[in-house]
Design an enzyme around this catalytic site. Sequence first.
Site, PDB file in Angstrom:
ATOM      1  N   HIS A 126       0.840  -1.200   0.000  1.00  0.00           N
ATOM      2  CA  HIS A 126       0.000   0.000   0.000  1.00  0.00           C
ATOM      3  C   HIS A 126       0.873   1.246   0.000  1.00  0.00           C
ATOM      4  CE1 HIS A 126      -3.528  -2.421   0.789  1.00  0.00           C
ATOM      5  NE2 HIS A 126      -2.833  -3.059   1.721  1.00  0.00           N
ATOM      6  N   VAL A 127       0.331   2.318  -0.512  1.00  0.00           N
ATOM      7  CA  VAL A 127       1.046   3.598  -0.491  1.00  0.00           C
ATOM      8  C   VAL A 127       0.242   4.602   0.326  1.00  0.00           C
ATOM      9  CG1 VAL A 127       2.177   3.200  -2.710  1.00  0.00           C
ATOM     10  CG2 VAL A 127      -0.016   4.383  -2.645  1.00  0.00           C
TER      11      VAL A 127
END
Length: 191
Positions: A126-127
Amino acid sequence: MQVSRLVSWILRGLWAWARRHADIRSGSRAARRFAAYGTGTSIAFPPATVFGEPWIALGSHTLVGADITLTAGMVPGQELGSAGPLISIGDGCTIGRGSHVVAHCSIELGDDVFTGPYVYITDQNHVYTDVEVPVGRQWPADDPVRIGGGTWIGAHAVVLPGVRMGRNCVVAAGSVVRPGDYPDHSVVAGI
């Protein structure tokens, strides 16, 4: 009461038989779904989640433990093109029970890589680039993972996207391996 004991005995017997005989072995119909499935290779019963088999290549004499998650792509049935395997696991590897190998672009394990149980290896994460959007709604980032031959990864370790590990490395149990290059014979512990 007697009927429930009989049913219980039958179910335990069937489960024991399945654990001994229902693994995915080379040459079986299930093994033929994979990009490659070497001689003497086996995925123990029961697997937890396996999909994207046409993009997963397993070498010879590799053992994959029960309750494994081995996935290529985001969802079952996803067409991933003809770029070749997203997951390549070499000859003579052992992947511990309950481990996860989750690929979206490329995970490569060399020959004789051993993992303890419950190891997590992924090439996607995830970012958090937009602080106004929940993390789970942001498009994840991919970064290939390469683990050199002869490496040992201890129980409950996490290998994050972008790890490039040399040959004959050791990852201590419970460690989180952050992105980067790790030369041959590295010992990684902690975070």
